[in-house]
Enzyme design. Structure first.
Site, mmCIF file in Angstrom:
data_model
loop_
_atom_site.group_PDB
_atom_site.id
_atom_site.type_symbol
_atom_site.label_atom_id
_atom_site.label_comp_id
_atom_site.label_asym_id
_atom_site.label_seq_id
_atom_site.Cartn_x
_atom_site.Cartn_y
_atom_site.Cartn_z
ATOM 1 N N SER A 1 0.842 -1.201 0.000
ATOM 2 C CA SER A 1 0.000 0.000 0.000
ATOM 3 C C SER A 1 0.873 1.245 0.000
ATOM 4 O O SER A 1 1.999 1.238 0.512
ATOM 5 C CB SER A 1 -0.909 0.019 1.236
ATOM 6 O OG SER A 1 -1.562 1.264 1.363
ATOM 7 N N TYR B 1 -2.949 -0.075 10.679
ATOM 8 C CA TYR B 1 -2.888 -0.481 9.273
ATOM 9 C C TYR B 1 -1.586 -0.020 8.620
ATOM 10 O O TYR B 1 -0.889 -0.800 7.963
ATOM 11 C CB TYR B 1 -4.087 0.095 8.519
ATOM 12 C CG TYR B 1 -4.136 -0.246 7.049
ATOM 13 C CD1 TYR B 1 -4.544 -1.510 6.623
ATOM 14 C CD2 TYR B 1 -3.787 0.696 6.090
ATOM 15 C CE1 TYR B 1 -4.599 -1.821 5.268
ATOM 16 C CE2 TYR B 1 -3.835 0.394 4.738
ATOM 17 C CZ TYR B 1 -4.246 -0.867 4.326
ATOM 18 O OH TYR B 1 -4.294 -1.166 2.993
#
Length: 706
Positions: A583, A596
């Protein structure tokens, strides 16, 4: 139940009078109907084997007069799936007039070129070498089939005598010779010398039957095959035990499959010397009966009799010397045990080539085995794709049926080695191989993409399948997996993929997934760690449970899948690719994202560490960094989307536009964009790249790696 159905016990009578009546008057439609019925029953003919034809009147577009035209399965087709565009259509009178220019058997190959001068339909499929076998017989409908029961008699030492006694002269016999113009003339001569016969058996090869209507031909074919099958059934075990009796007893199925899954990647590695291949495994009861028998060592080296069989299976299989209960857990020891057998097989095949080759012969092909038999466990087959590997196994099963039948009534005989070589390295067969489509970029590659029943994972799976890979589709959501299964089956067919439930936090699920991919395809080459979830909360609201699930799925999940994959890749010794879908958040700090973002950062650095460690194994590890891929993503269905919208002070429905506007390219990122990036990394052009990060985020300056 119809009278016809009652008559047949060993083959399927599936003719539907109502359906056939709707086709009345269209002989080509009835040809296709008959062909598809017969091709659906593997007791009548093998996949891609045999040929069917019809002759009917049609208007000559050049003269406007009625002429006789023959429609016949074109080159490379399969009667079970035959359609009009798979037929060759030729003028019968022109085909028969070629006899005037035929110079003899040594000029057979020249005649194939002349078939093109006989084509009636300009959209015709290329005529096959079987064309003259139908042209010179006067019947309206002709079937040339490869039924195991008939080939068993055709391959028996006393096949001609058995045929005469079994059919009382109503089925004639021709000794084997290669298909071609001369065989077409010999079939006609055989019919002239035996008026009133209902068919001809060609030694070592198959059956010719006919009728003046599609229905007559269909029933005639079934009747002859029924008689042969019943005769064999009566004789199994009558004179001696089948295959000389059982030498060993097979372990239970669950153990056989465990052994097969452990062994397959090692075998695949040995067989992939020239290019990547895909495997298939079967422990069909008929296979076990053969490989566990006393006669295995005598019959297996003899090779197959029917050319259709050995063209797909090679002249003979490789038989492993491993005991069924052998400990296969040490790959180094296993490779040492297997290596001499592969050296011996390659030498056998190269000797076969050297002794048979002629000045005009094509170069020797891959000397590795296609069929590998493991007594007590099962049969492995390896080929350029899953369908070819599966079909090769089916053909060897046909060969087992043939050997079983021939041995029950006489003694099995194989084609002479030189004749087999002349078929395998026939220039016409070589031309057919050269006409095959070029392999796709991922042909022969096996992929496991975690979380591939939806979103980015499914897009990657589709892209890899489009490029020729076989794929293990998996997910922890059974409903999504069922939907993906249906989608992939409709688009790609059963050979392109398989499915399994996989939760990357569950060790047993991981074992089961890698067992499945090894058993289904022979190993694994491409791993994409894509399974994920997201939790967006301010730091004071984050719980330990939140952190645990994020790290269990994203970090530990990636680690454990990679660890399991490396074990198989090292067994294969063919290198491999591991792609980690990470990501933009692994590089960019944002609000409400401590759990996260830090897990994604750990994924990224773990990828670098794996790349550094696995380079010596030729296993490449690379990263794709997406951002804001909202389409079809479970992540965006729940609280994550609400959390991100809250963090940025916007509405959830405005997120796609918001994310696009903050990029340099002002683009919305789709799952297909990530799939294309993955393909770029594994498709061959970046084969010397590892440890890299490829951003697919529309351009976010803060996420630049350097």
């Amino acid at each position: 139940m119809s009278v016809e159905k009652v008559r047949f016990k060993h083959v399927n009578f599936t003719w539907n009078e109502t359906e056939a009546a709707s086709l009345e008057g269209d002989e080509v439609a009835l040809l296709l109907y008959r062909s598809n019925l017969m091709g659906a029953d593997l007791r009548l003919t093998n996949y891609g084997g045999g040929n069917t034809s019809c002759k009917a009147e049609a208007v000559d577009p050049l003269t406007g007069k009625m002429v006789e035209v023959m429609w016949i399965k074109g080159s490379g087709g399969d009667i079970g799936t035959l359609t009009r565009d798979g037929l060759a259509a030729l003028y019968v009178d022109r085909l028969r007039s070629l006899e005037q220019v035929y110079k003899g058997p040594e000029h057979e190959d020249e005649m194939v070129e002349l078939f093109n001068h006989c084509i009636y339909d300009l959209w015709s499929k290329a005529p096959s070498i079987d064309t003259p076998l139908h042209a010179f017989l006067p019947f309206k409908h002709i079937d040339h089939l490869h039924p195991d029961a008939v080939i068993a008699i055709a391959a028996a030492k006393d096949g001609q005598q058995i045929t005469r006694e079994l059919f009382n002269g109503t089925v004639a016999w021709l000794d084997w010779q290669r298909p071609g113009f001369d065989l077409g003339l010999k079939l006609k001569q055989c019919l002239d010398e035996n008026p009133g016969i209902r068919g001809i058996i060609l030694g070592s090869h198959g059956l010719f039957t006919w009728g003046n209507t599609a229905y007559e031909s269909y029933v005639n074919s079934l009747e002859v095959i029924e008689i042969c099958t019943a005769y064999l059934e009566e004789n199994y075990g009558r004179h001696r035990a089948v295959f000389g009796g059982q030498k060993i007893t097979a372990p239970e199925k669950i153990f056989r499959e465990k052994q097969a899954a452990l062994l397959a990647p090692v075998l695949r590695g040995f067989c992939s010397g020239e290019h990547h291949i895909v495997g298939h495994f079967t422990d069909d009861p008929h296979v076990l009966e053969f490989i566990n028998s006393n006669d295995l060592d005598r019959l297996a080296p003899m090779g197959t009799s029917c050319p259709d069989h050995f063209l797909r299976t090679k002249i003979s299989p490789m038989v492993l010397s491993l005991a069924p209960l052998e400990d296969l857990s040490d790959p180094v020891k296993l490779k040492e045990q297997l290596a001499p057998g592969f050296v011996a097989y390659r030498k056998m095949y190269n000797d076969y080539y050297q002794s048979g080759k002629k000045e005009s012969s094509p170069p020797v092909r891959d000397a590795n085995p296609v069929i590998i038999l493991y007594p007590g466990i099962g049969l492995f087959s390896f080929a350029r794709d899953k369908q070819t590997a599966r079909v090769a196994a089916e053909f060897y099963l046909n060969a087992i049926h043939v050997m079983k039948g021939a041995e029950a009534v006489s003694t099995y005989t194989a084609l002479p080695r030189q004749e087999a070589f002349d078929i395998e390295y026939w220039l016409l067969e070589e031309a057919k191989l050269q006409r095959m489509p070029k392999p796709k970029a991922l042909s022969g590659r096996i992929a496991l993409i975690t979380g591939s029943a939806g979103g980015i994972g499914k897009a990657i799976a589709r892209k890899f399948a489009d490029e020729g890979a076989v794929v293990l589709i998996n997910d922890n959501d059974a409903g999504r997996l069922i939907a993906a299964d249906q989608e992939f089956h409709k688009k790609y067919g059963k050979d392109a993929y398989t499915t399994v439930i996989l939760d990357v936090t569950n060790g047993e699920d991981i074992k089961r997934a890698f067992h499945k991919v090894a058993l289904a395809f022979g190993g694994v080459d491409l791993i994409v760690n894509c399974a994920g979830l997201s939790i967006s909360k301010p730091i004071e609201e984050h719980t330990e449970k939140d952190l645990d699930i994020l790290y269990d799925v994203l970090v530990k999940g990636q680690f454990r899948i990679t660890q399991a994959a490396v074990g198989i890749m090292r067994k294969q010794d063919m290198g491999g690719d591991i792609l980690n879908i990470v990501s933009k958040n692994s590089l960019v700090s944002g609000p409400n994202n401590a759990g996260y973002g830090s897990a994604k950062a750990a994924q990224l650095h773990l990828s670098r560490l794996n790349a550094a460690e696995l380079g010596n194994d030729q296993i490449r590890v690379n990263v794709v960094n997406p951002d804001a891929v909202i389409s079809d993503s479970k992540i965006w269905e729940g609280e994550w989307a609400a959390g991100r919208a809250k963090a940025y002070g916007i509405k959830v429905e405005d997120l796609p536009a918001f994310y696009a506007k903050r990029t340099l390219l002002n683009k919305i990122i789709l799952p297909e964009d990530i799939a294309n990036a993955c393909f770029a990394l594994v498709g061959g052009l970046l084969a010397k790249s590892t440890g890299n990060v490829l951003n697919v985020d529309g351009g976010i300056a803060m996420a630049f790696v350097r």
